[in-house]
Every structure is written in structure tokens, then in C-alpha cells.
Design a protein around this motif. Structure first.
Motif, short mmCIF file in Angstrom:
data_model
loop_
_atom_site.label_atom_id
_atom_site.label_comp_id
_atom_site.label_asym_id
_atom_site.label_seq_id
_atom_site.Cartn_x
_atom_site.Cartn_y
_atom_site.Cartn_z
N GLY A 102 0.81 -1.21 0.00
CA GLY A 102 0.00 0.00 0.00
C GLY A 102 0.84 1.26 0.00
N GLU A 103 0.40 2.26 0.76
CA GLU A 103 1.08 3.55 0.80
C GLU A 103 2.37 3.53 1.63
N ARG A 104 2.58 2.45 2.39
CA ARG A 104 3.80 2.35 3.19
C ARG A 104 5.04 2.17 2.33
N GLY A 105 4.84 1.60 1.15
CA GLY A 105 5.97 1.32 0.29
C GLY A 105 6.70 0.04 0.67
N LEU A 106 7.66 -0.32 -0.13
CA LEU A 106 8.45 -1.54 0.08
C LEU A 106 9.75 -1.18 0.79
N TRP A 107 9.97 -1.75 1.97
CA TRP A 107 11.16 -1.42 2.74
C TRP A 107 12.42 -2.04 2.12
N GLY A 108 12.34 -3.31 1.72
CA GLY A 108 13.55 -3.97 1.26
C GLY A 108 13.34 -4.81 0.01
N LEU A 109 14.34 -4.79 -0.87
CA LEU A 109 14.38 -5.67 -2.03
C LEU A 109 15.72 -6.38 -2.02
N LYS A 153 11.36 4.00 -2.93
CA LYS A 153 11.54 5.42 -2.62
C LYS A 153 10.46 5.89 -1.64
N ARG A 154 9.26 5.36 -1.78
CA ARG A 154 8.17 5.76 -0.88
C ARG A 154 8.50 5.37 0.56
N ALA A 155 9.14 4.23 0.74
CA ALA A 155 9.49 3.76 2.09
C ALA A 155 10.87 4.21 2.53
N ARG A 156 11.63 4.88 1.62
CA ARG A 156 13.02 5.22 1.90
C ARG A 156 13.76 3.98 2.39
N GLY A 157 13.64 2.93 1.55
CA GLY A 157 14.06 1.60 1.96
C GLY A 157 15.45 1.18 1.51
N ARG A 158 15.60 -0.11 1.27
CA ARG A 158 16.91 -0.71 1.00
C ARG A 158 16.85 -1.60 -0.24
N VAL A 159 17.94 -1.59 -1.01
CA VAL A 159 18.16 -2.55 -2.08
C VAL A 159 19.41 -3.33 -1.73
N VAL A 160 19.30 -4.65 -1.72
CA VAL A 160 20.44 -5.51 -1.42
C VAL A 160 20.67 -6.42 -2.62
N ASN A 161 21.78 -6.22 -3.31
CA ASN A 161 22.09 -6.99 -4.51
C ASN A 161 23.18 -8.01 -4.22
#
Length: 317
Positions: A102-109, A153-161
């Protein structure tokens, strides 16, 4: 003089230890999507984060893998069938994730999905052998990331590759090493771009671990099938015993692979949950003490070291 330097080093290490122990609040309300959760690092990480209370969205390639993961986790964990080489599958997964976060966004990928086969000396391979690996390890990773950037970006989250020490130092042929070099480059550029949006990007660089990617039996079948399609002239240039040498080296490498996958998943977890994640995580003692230091040596020296364990064609002996 030396005492002052040691004191400064000690203070710096103490400060780093304190910063890295600070944990992001509200983890139980944060969603994390992990690709490649059928087995290996992805499966272990999904269960590890689920046990910590995060809301895990696990991308699996097969229904069997998804069912097994759901059976081993809490009801919080949700699975989705995801083929990172299919644009339609990625788009459907992005829409599925949007419905849940929803509007919370995705914290981590966590871009974990990857393959290593086909692999062999470069001369033995065809263009499509390279493309098969690149499509999963690099192109798929990029497309999944781009499809979810707005939610991150909406959650100001993390990308871990998930890259590899082979993204620093290529010591065998095929598409795996080029794909991991590409993951490093994409991650570096993405980190610079996303810092203005509060999104942090981390790279995991594992050494050799015992997963499906390093399965000796699968590797041997791969080498035999590729050898059989080579021309007689190419086989003769390597020598009739070369394939056996390669298979023996593969078995020996398989025995040395680390079975403790948590050394890698702990790095992933830290990148997702720490207030101050690192840009790069080297996982495994072989990565920290061998391959990472080797990549900083002059190529002439690292080539000599790596060639000791690489099978040699009969004509060069």
C-alpha cells in the motif's frame, strides 16, 4: 606516534561497531521482497527474516519451492511465483507487491536469484550460453529493481544486490563472472542516484558456499555436455585428459565450499535492518582473506596465483 595511530584506529573501530549495532525501528511493519527463494541463500534469508518478525514476500520460481517455504515459515510469510527473465512475471509481481504494501511502500528488495550454469572455458561456449546466465543474474536483477523503485523510494528503503567475489576477480569462464561484474557496476550507480531519496543500496560479495550454484554433480554434467559438442580440433587443442582434469578440479572445489549459509544471510539481514548498513559486505573467510585482497594485486601476480589451481591443457605441460 604508533600508539596514537593505534588509539585512533581503536576509536574508529569502536565507533563503527556502535553505529552498526543501531537497528531500524518498527521492523515488524516492514515488507521485504526476496527473489530466488526456492533454495540456498534466498530460502534461508526468508525464514530468518520471518523469524525476526519482518513481513517477507518471497519470490519463488516453482510452486514446489513456494509450498516448502510456506510450510517452514509463519503465516506472515507470503510467496509469489517470479521468473526474473520474464517481463510479464516481473510486472505481475510488482503489482502484487503494491497491493500488499500500500502507501507504506516496500522497505527492502533482495535481488538474490541467480544461476551459474552454463559455465566452462570461454572457448567452449556459445553466445546463448552467456545470455542465459546474464538474463537471470544481471538483466533480470535490473528489471526487478526498476519495477519496484517507486515503492522503495516511498518507504526510503533498502536494495540488497547479491554479487560475488567473482564480481571482483574473474577466475573461470562463462556468463557468471561478467554478470556479477555488472551487478557491481549497476549497484554502484544506483547507490549514488538513490542517496538523494533516502534509499540505501548494499552489495553482498560471498565467497564459495555450498548451494545449488556450486553443486558438483550439476557442474560435472554441464562440463560433459559442453565438451561433447566441441569440434575434434578444439578437443585436440586441450588434450584428451583435459576434461577429466576439469572434473577433478570441480570436485575439489565443491569440497571446499562453506556449508554455513548464515554467514551470507546475516550480512543481508544487517543491510536490511541496520540504521547504518555497509555499501559492501564480504561474506566468508575465503572472500575476506583471499579473493578480495587478490583483486587489489597487480594482475600479473593474481594471475600466477589463480593459475596454480586451474587445469592446464596437455600441450602446455
Amino acid at each position: 606516534m604508533w600508539l596514537w595511530l593505534l588509539a585512533l584506529l581503536g576509536l574508529w573501530l569502536l565507533r563503527r561497531w556502535h553505529r552498526e549495532r543501531q537497528t531500524v525501528p518498527g521492523l515488524t511493519e516492514k515488507f521485504v521482497l526476496i527473489t530466488g527463494c526456492d533454495s540456498g541463500f534466498g530460502s534461508v534469508l526468508a525464514r530468518q527474516l520471518d523469524a525476526r518478525g519482518l513481513r517477507v514476500l518471497a519470490g519463488c520460481l516453482t510452486e514446489q519451492g513456494a509450498m516448502q517455504l510456506r510450510a517452514d515459515a509463519s503465516p506472515r510469510l507470503q510467496t509469489v511465483l517470479l521468473d526474473v527473465t520474464s517481463s510479464s512475471s516481473i510486472a505481475a509481481t510488482a503489482a502484487w507487491v503494491q497491493e500488499r504494501v500500500g502507501e507504506r511502500g516496500l522497505w527492502g528488495l533482495v535481488n538474490n536469484a541467480g544461476i551459474a550454469i552454463p559455465t566452462a572455458p570461454n572457448e567452449w561456449l556459445r553466445k546463448e550460453d552467456f545470455v542465459k546466465v546474464l538474463n537471470v543474474n544481471l538483466v533480470g536483477l535490473i528489471e526487478v529493481t526498476l519495477s519496484l523503485l517507486l515503492q522503495l523510494k516511498r518507504a526510503r528503503g533498502r536494495v540488497v544486490n547479491v554479487a560475488s567475489v567473482m564480481g571482483r576477480l574473474a577466475c573461470f569462464g562463462g556468463g557468471y563472472c561478467p554478470s556479477k561484474f555488472g551487478v557491481e557496476a549497476f549497484s554502484d550507480s544506483l547507490r549514488l542516484e538513490m542517496r538523494h531519496f533516502g534509499v540505501k543500496v548494499s552489495i553482498i560479495e560471498p565467497g564459495f558456499f555450498k548451494t545449488n550454484l556450486t553443486n558438483s554433480e550439476a557442474m560435472e554434467k554441464n562440463f560433459i555436455s559442453i565438451w561433447e559438442r566441441l569440434s575434434d580440433e578444439t578437443k585436440a587443442s586441450y588434450g584428451k585428459d583435459y576434461l577429466q582434469k576439469f572434473l577433478t578440479a570441480t570436485r575439489e572445489m565443491g569440497k571446499k565450499c562453506n556449508p554455513n549459509l548464515s554467514l551470507v544471510t546475516d550480512c543481508m539481514e544487517h543491510a536490511l535492518t541496520s540504521c547504518h548498513p555497509r555499501c559492501r559486505y564480504a561474506a566468508g573467510w575465503d572472500a575476506k582473506l583471499l579473493y578480495i585482497p587478490l583483486c587489489y594485486l597487480p594482475s600479473a601476480l593474481s594471475d600466477i596465483f589463480l593459475s596454480w589451481s586451474y587445469p592446464k591443457p596437455s600441450q602446455s605441460e
